[in-house]
Design an enzyme around this catalytic site. Structure first.
Site, PDB file in Angstrom:
ATOM      1  N   LYS A 158       9.890   7.433  -3.689  1.00  0.00           N
ATOM      2  CA  LYS A 158       9.674   6.029  -3.364  1.00  0.00           C
ATOM      3  C   LYS A 158       8.232   5.699  -3.760  1.00  0.00           C
ATOM      4  O   LYS A 158       7.304   5.889  -3.006  1.00  0.00           O
ATOM      5  CB  LYS A 158       9.898   5.787  -1.863  1.00  0.00           C
ATOM      6  N   CYS A 212      -8.994   8.128  -3.508  1.00  0.00           N
ATOM      7  CA  CYS A 212      -9.258   8.743  -2.215  1.00  0.00           C
ATOM      8  C   CYS A 212     -10.354   9.799  -2.317  1.00  0.00           C
ATOM      9  O   CYS A 212     -10.884  10.250  -1.302  1.00  0.00           O
ATOM     10  CB  CYS A 212      -7.989   9.354  -1.633  1.00  0.00           C
ATOM     11  N   GLU A 270       5.441  -0.170  -4.912  1.00  0.00           N
ATOM     12  CA  GLU A 270       6.070  -1.307  -5.585  1.00  0.00           C
ATOM     13  C   GLU A 270       5.064  -2.086  -6.437  1.00  0.00           C
ATOM     14  O   GLU A 270       5.445  -2.948  -7.233  1.00  0.00           O
ATOM     15  CB  GLU A 270       6.733  -2.238  -4.568  1.00  0.00           C
ATOM     16  N   ARG A 271       3.767  -1.762  -6.300  1.00  0.00           N
ATOM     17  CA  ARG A 271       2.761  -2.454  -7.123  1.00  0.00           C
ATOM     18  C   ARG A 271       2.692  -1.901  -8.540  1.00  0.00           C
ATOM     19  O   ARG A 271       2.217  -2.578  -9.452  1.00  0.00           O
ATOM     20  CB  ARG A 271       1.384  -2.320  -6.465  1.00  0.00           C
ATOM     21  N   PHE A 310      -0.199   3.354  -5.031  1.00  0.00           N
ATOM     22  CA  PHE A 310      -0.377   2.622  -6.285  1.00  0.00           C
ATOM     23  C   PHE A 310      -1.479   3.188  -7.160  1.00  0.00           C
ATOM     24  O   PHE A 310      -1.468   3.014  -8.376  1.00  0.00           O
ATOM     25  CB  PHE A 310      -0.707   1.144  -5.990  1.00  0.00           C
TER      26      PHE A 310
END
Length: 499
Positions: free
Chosen positions: A173, A281, A176-177, A149
């Site tokens: 993929k 990160c 989903e956030r 995300f």
């Protein structure tokens, strides 16, 4: 309520599973949309279509594929404002930070314009009597990317750019956030000339991830996220015979030597520690000043800088330093770790626990926090907080400071601030961390170098972007040929036009 589906065969389609996840506005805490979560059947069908489309795309010459990348760069620049707005509305980061997210992905697409050169094989003539030997780089077929995300534009482009330039089909993929920008990128790829079906975007949860890992048509998988999930994906993917690269968590240290420019170091720490609300990160979350005097002087400089940080929604203007974290659950986890630091004896010298933003009380905002006298056994030192929290761990000597970074289980990025070239060279040579900054706070390599950490920050042999990405998304085929002697009659006097 707005519903977000998938990108299949060149168009937006609704989900058919009946499952949805909420997409929040992080500034208000409100649900702004629902995103469809694909079933295994949906993922498998999209992959089968991608595999069919890949045959013609893989046979397209690299120069034509590179032209798609070239067109994509222009489209990304054209739609920069629109993409940044969509990104900020779902992630919460400021508009300048969102543009930086897009720009660092765009630079990888620019690098991929050089695919014809990067895909050249090797050739040896007369390897034996009348024998020539040569190698070819060929696409692996269908590749997949599972992306996080916190960089909804950059990391999808880090994955899809090299994969597509190499002639693969690509299944994305995304998180989903923050699903909107990846769908916008797919639409731009189509506009740039990518054939339908070559890139599919499937929104989903663990069911979709497992379907990717188990699908026999998918030959390679790239992932960025937390270390536990990276370990899971790497183990399951490789067990199924796939090529897998996974990038996990981080706990990045900055060592500040007594000879460092402390004002420069303090500015760097604030930007690297609190930018994007610490949801990077490559964020610097641990400062390690060497010597008592260095530590005291650094803390003296950090406190006013951190207290002046402007926290707010991206709509409040470009002078906002950082916005909310992505979800209420993320906020709760950050505050829990902060409480553990207080309970375990760290000195909370800037306390943002009571931060409230008028008019946005239900938003996922976390105030800035600065801990001093943190020790290496504390939870806030050992764990990745992924929030606006900076910990100062005092070291008596350079060797002690170096040992802290080397002994930590994560090895993504690190930095040192010093004026001494010998110290900097020693640090760069000895540290067991993948990306090093010398008087640079966030040492993210440019697109033509590779990005990747060590230890529990990375799983797999090859890094992201740069030359490694072209190695990851291709297989090498070596041919040994011997031809009988003969006479070639006739000739052509014009170059044939490229098809």
């Amino acid at each position: 309520m707005k519903e977000i589906g998938h990108w299949i065969n060149g168009k937006l389609v609704a989900g058919t599973s009946g499952k949805f996840a909420d997409v929040f506005n992080p500034a208000t805490g409100e649900v702004q949309a629902r995103v469809a979560l694909a079933s295994k059947a949906e993922l498998d069908a999209a992959t089968a279509d991608a595999a069919k489309a890949q045959i013609k795309w893989g046979a397209t010459n690299p120069q034509r594929r590179a032209r798609v990348m070239m067109a994509m760069v222009g489209l990304l620049n054209r739609d920069m404002e629109k993409l940044a707005e969509a990104l900020s509305s779902e992630h919460g980061k400021t508009i300048p930070d969102a543009k930086g997210d897009i720009q660092r992905g765009l630079e990888v697409i620019e690098f991929c314009i050089g695919a014809p050169h990067l895909l050249k094989g090797e050739f040896t003539d007369s390897a034996g009597p009348g024998i020539d030997m040569y190698s070819m780089r060929q696409p692996i077929g269908v590749a997949a990317g599972i992306t996080p995300f916190n960089f909804p534009a950059m990391i999808p482009m880090w994955k899809m750019g090299p994969a597509l330039a190499c002639g693969n089909a690509f299944i994305l993929k995304p998180s989903e956030r923050a699903p909107t920008v990846p769908l916008m990128l797919a639409a731009l790829m189509k506009e740039a000339g990518l054939p339908d079906g070559v890139m599919q975007v499937i929104n989903g949860d663990k069911e979709s991830v497992d379907a990717i890992l188990d699908n026999e048509m998918i030959s390679g998988v790239g992932f960025v996220g937390s270390t536990p999930i990276a370990q899971y994906i790497y183990a399951r993917g490789t067990a199924n015979g796939k090529r897998v690269q996974c990038f996990g968590g981080a706990k990045n240290h900055m060592i500040i030597m007594p000879d460092a420019d402390l004002d420069q170091a303090a500015d760097a720490l604030v930007g690297a520690g609190f930018g994007a609300a610490g949801e990077r990160c490559m964020a610097i979350s641990v400062a390690v000043p060497v010597g008592q005097a260095t530590a005291d002087a650094l803390i003296e400089r950090l406190i006013p800088r951190i207290e002046k940080l402007k926290v707010g929604p991206y709509t409040a203007g470009n002078d906002v330093d950082y916005g909310p974290v992505v979800t209420g659950a993320a906020k709760a986890n950050i505050l829990k770790l902060i409480e553990s630091g207080v309970a375990q004896g760290a000195n909370l010298v800037v306390d943002g626990r009571d931060f409230k933003l008028q008019g946005y009380e239900d938003g996922f905002f976390v105030g800035p926090h600065l801990f001093d006298n943190v020790t290496t056994d504390m939870e806030i030192y050992r764990k990745e907080i992924f929030g606006p929290v900076l910990s100062v761990v005092r070291a008596k000597t350079y060797e002690e400071a170096l040992g802290m970074a080397m002994d930590h289980e994560y090895g993504n990025g690190t930095a040192i601030y010093t004026r001494d070239g010998d110290t900097a060279r020693d640090f760069a040579a000895r540290i067991n961390v993948g990306m090093i900054g010398i008087n640079v706070p966030i040492p993210v390599p440019l697109a033509y170098h590779t990005f990747g950490g060590w230890k529990k920050s990375s799983f797999g042999d090859l890094n992201q972007h740069g030359p490694d990405s072209f190695r990851f998304y291709t297989r090498t085929k070596t041919i040994t040929a011997r031809w009988p002697s003969g006479i070639k009659e006739g000739g052509e006097f014009n170059f044939k036009q490229m098809e």
